[in-house]
Structure formats: structure tokens, C-alpha cells
Design an enzyme around this catalytic site. Structure first.
Site, PDB file in Angstrom:
ATOM      1  CE  LYS A  46      -9.414  26.268  16.094  1.00 14.39           C
ATOM      2  NZ  LYS A  46      -9.209  27.686  16.473  1.00 14.39           N
ATOM      3  CB  SER A 121     -11.892  28.650  19.138  1.00 14.15           C
ATOM      4  OG  SER A 121     -10.886  29.075  18.256  1.00 14.15           O
ATOM      5  CB  SER A 144      -8.580  31.031  19.303  1.00 10.77           C
ATOM      6  OG  SER A 144      -9.856  31.573  19.501  1.00 10.77           O
TER       7      SER A 144
END
Length: 439
Positions: A46, A121, A144
């Protein structure tokens, strides 16, 4: 124990190069060592983790072309065990969103069907997580990783708070942020835990937790959340079937009646605390120390122009609310009160964890929502039940429970903080009970 799904670099690279889902930030082929328990395992990261070889912008215009001078602790640990980085993935800006709608690269939808949201997210990590990728590193502040894991039907794991160093993870809400990941099975999640856990001198909240020698273990006493009226019928049916299977295994199973007043407070407590902490953590993004500067006639105007142009509307809204909650005259009314209710929520869950091996519940009330349908139904606390483990700090593991209209949904198991080893051993057992659901 060996990593069972290492992925296929060439096929994964082809998929990522042809991504039309706004999910890919950068492509790489980085493998620092040719040895270790993760040797050759393909992974994505990420794009809110620091790395010294590429920009890290957290999918925000305010950090466009920002290049850290160091690697996050977890990235060095993965490289030291031979893992092979193939890509960084986009996210809801700074991790503050929860749907995949708020990356500065554009909307990220569900890879199984682009009519559905992917959620969380860590949307880019989930949207690119195919069989050709061994694991995907995300971050979990509210849900998330685990919510998108449910929406694509893979294993999602959030460790206990402090079990994995957050050094190099861009802060959103410091008391809630957790390094977390997607994997194809519990075995592979365990190997990641054994690689990433440990105290780190660069993260004073990190602690040492025993995570060695994890074997399948049958639980003796399980609690299940009586939430059938707050989930879709197909989720309820699959959940009931799983409970029956566990009862047939001669496991003691007891119903937990939810404290609805307390559980319905999870959302607002999370928002007050996380928005407040975010407003503090991101306060240095002014165009002076950090951030792409937009000029003005004085410092105040520079700050205002920089943040107006650099932050998306969702981040601006959350930071404005966070600043409001932290105003001197408002702290007692909002922030302090939220912390008190957080303690009540923690006490309620910890009382359950003290009596049972783990608590089991559906990860979400339904399959992933379709576009523009996120808030059409009121599932009450079940819409944000995963967030409880961030408020409490305990480990949380989820895996596929079933499907509806070809779209998956997961079941979660949670246990007391720092009992990660036990939870993962029970996860191996539950995975076996679920059987074909995880194929």
C-alpha cells in the site's frame, strides 16, 4: 510450514500493467535476498509506507513526488526474508476513506464485478490481489483490510495493536493504526506474522509477542454474536450453518446478546477519535516542512492554499471536524467523552474475550454494496462491527463464509489483545471447518 501461494511474477505483472481500475501506483521487481521463509513470494505494498527507492504519496496531491529517505521497518523485514515486491497500490487518500472512492488517481472498484465497491482504504491492495500475488500489505485503522477482504472473499488479518512496527507507515490515527494484510489462506498469514512481528526501537508502541510454532488447535469454548436481525438473510443463513457445524464438533458455543446502545456508538467514537488524531498527525502538511507548496501573500495564506489544493474534500472535511473536536472548549464534550465510551466498548468486549477462546461474527451485513447504494439500508452496528477491534486493540482474522449473486462475504474471529498466536491457531481450525468456502 511453507508459503503455499507464492504467486506468479510474469502473470501478475501482466495483470498490473493492464489495470484499468486506478489501483496501481508503481511497478517494480525488487528482491533483496534469495533466501528466507518468503523467498520469491510476490507481494504488493500500500502506498502509505515509506520506501527509499520511489515516491510515497499516500494517494494525495499534497505529497506528489515525495521521496522518503528510508524504508518502513516491515518493508526491510520482508526483503530480508526474500519477498519480491512487484507494485505499490493506491488507497483512499492517507487511508482516511473507507470505500475506494477517495484516491487522487480515481475510483477503485471491486475486481470481481466493477458494479460493486471494493471497500476500505486499502482498496488498491484488494483490487489487485489475484492468485498471482502471494500477499498484499495494507493498513487497518477502522476496517481497511478486513472489509475489502470480505468483499473479495480472501483472508484478512489485523494483528494486535503494537505487535507489528508502524515505523514508516504514514500516520492517520496513531492509537488505531495497524499494519495488516491480505493472504489466500491462514497458513500464509501466519508466516507473514512470524516475519513482521517484533519490537522495534523506532516505534515505541511496538511490543514483543510470541508468534512461533503455531499449529492447528481446536477451540473449546466459542462465543457468537446474536446479530441475525442486522444482516441480510443469506449472511444469516450461512452464519447459522457455521454455528451448527461448530456445535457438531462438540465445541461449547454460547450466544452473546449485543449491547446495542454501546455497539451503535462504535461509529461516532471512531470518527471523533480518528478525525482528531488525523488533524494532529497531518498538521505538518503545510507546504513549509512537507507538502507541495501553493504560494500566498503570507504564511497563513500559503498554509490555506497548500491544504485547499493538496487535500481532497473527504480529507478536508475530516481534518476540519478533527480540529473542531480538539478545540479547547470542545475537548471535554467530544474527544474526552469519546475516549470514555471507547473504554466502555473495550471493557464489554474484553469481558467476552476473558471467558471464551474467541468471538465469532459476520464480517459485514451483506456482500459489497453497489455504486451509490452504500447507505440505502440501515444495518446499525453491523455496518462497522469490524472497527471495534481497532478501538479495543485486539487481533482480528476473517475468511470467506459464503457467496450471494457470485459475490463473497466473510466471517470474523476476534480474541483478547496479544493472543495472536492462539487466534491464528484457531484460524487454521476454522478454515478447515469452512472447507470449500475458502477454495
Amino acid at each position: 510450514m511453507e508459503f503455499s501461494n507464492k504467486g506468479n511474477f510474469e502473470q501478475a505483472l501482466y495483470e498490473l500493467k493492464n489495470d484499468k481500475n486506478n489501483a496501481v501506483a508503481s511497478l517494480f521487481d525488487i528482491q533483496k535476498k534469495q533466501e528466507g521463509k518468503l523467498n520469491g513470494v510476490i507481494f504488493t505494498l500500500k502506498n502509505n509506507y515509506a520506501k527509499d527507492f520511489d515516491s510515497t504519496d499516500a494517494s494525495s496531491n499534497i505529497l506528489k513526488n515525495f521521496n522518503p529517505s528510508y524504508n518502513a521497518t516491515i518493508l526491510n523485514k520482508l526483503f530480508n526474508q526474500g519477498a519480491r515486491l512487484i507494485a505499490t497500490t493506491n488507497l483512499d487518500e492517507f487511508g482516511l476513506g473507507g470505500t475506494g472512492e477517495y484516491s487522487n488517481r480515481g475510483l477503485i472498484m471491486n475486481p470481481l464485478d466493477n458494479n460493486y465497491y471494493v471497500g476500505g482504504s486499502s482498496s488498491g491492495a484488494a483490487a489487485t490481489f489475484s492468485k498471482n500475488i502471494g500477499f498484499a500489505i495494507g493498513s487497518d485503522t477502522g476496517d481497511s483490510v478486513r472489509l475489502p477482504a470480505s468483499n473479495i472473499g480472501v483472508v484478512g488479518f489485523k494483528p494486535s495493536y503494537g505487535a507489528v512496527s508502524r515505523y514508516g507507515l504514514f500516520a492517520y490515527a496513531s492509537s488505531l493504526d495497524t499494519v495488516a494484510w491480505f493472504s489466500h489462506n491462514v497458513n500464509d498469514s501466519i508466516l507473514l506474522a512470524q516475519t513482521l512481528y517484533g519490537k522495534d526501537k523506532y516505534d515505541l508502541t511496538s511490543i514483543s509477542i510470541d508468534i512461533k510454532n503455531i499449529d492447528l488447535e481446536k477451540p473449546k469454548k466459542i462465543a457468537y454474536l446474536d446479530c441475525f436481525e442486522n444482516v441480510e438473510e443469506y449472511v444469516s443463513d450461512s452464519y447459522k450453518n457455521l454455528i451448527k457445524k461448530l456445535e457438531n464438533e462438540q465445541i461449547q458455543i454460547e450466544k452473546i446478546t449485543p449491547n446495542k446502545d454501546l455497539l451503535n456508538a462504535i461509529k461516532i467514537v471512531y470518527e471523533v477519535i480518528s478525525f482528531s488524531e488525523a488533524s494532529s498527525n497531518l498538521s505538518n502538511l503545510t507546504g513549509v516542512g512537507f507538502g507541495v507548496r501553493k504560494e500566498g501573500k503570507d504564511w497563513e495564506e500559503i498554509f490555506q492554499n497548500t491544504r485547499t489544493n493538496g487535500f481532497g474534500f473527504m480529507v478536508q472535511r475530516r481534518l476540519a471536524l478533527g480540529s473542531f473536536y480538539l478545540e479547547k472548549d470542545n475537548q471535554e464534550e467530544y474527544f474526552v467523552r469519546a475516549q470514555k465510551v471507547r473504554r466502555l466498548i473495550s471493557d464489554w468486549f474484553n469481558k467476552i474475550y476473558d471467558q471464551y477462546d474467541f468471538l465469532i461474527y459476520p464480517s459485514s451485513p451483506s456482500i459489497a454494496p453497489k455504486k451509490n447504494e452504500i447507505e440505502k439500508k440501515d444495518y446499525q452496528y453491523m455496518s462497522y462491527i469490524l472497527t471495534a477491534s481497532n478501538l479495543v486493540g485486539n487481533p482480528s482474522l476473517n475468511m470467506k463464509l459464503g457467496k450471494y449473486n457470485k459475490m463473497p462475504f466473510n466471517v470474523s474471529i476476534d480474541s483478547k489483545i496479544y493472543t495472536d498466536k492462539k487466534l491464528l491457531s484457531y484460524g487454521l481450525y476454522l478454515e478447515k471447518i469452512l472447507g470449500e468456502n475458502n477454495d
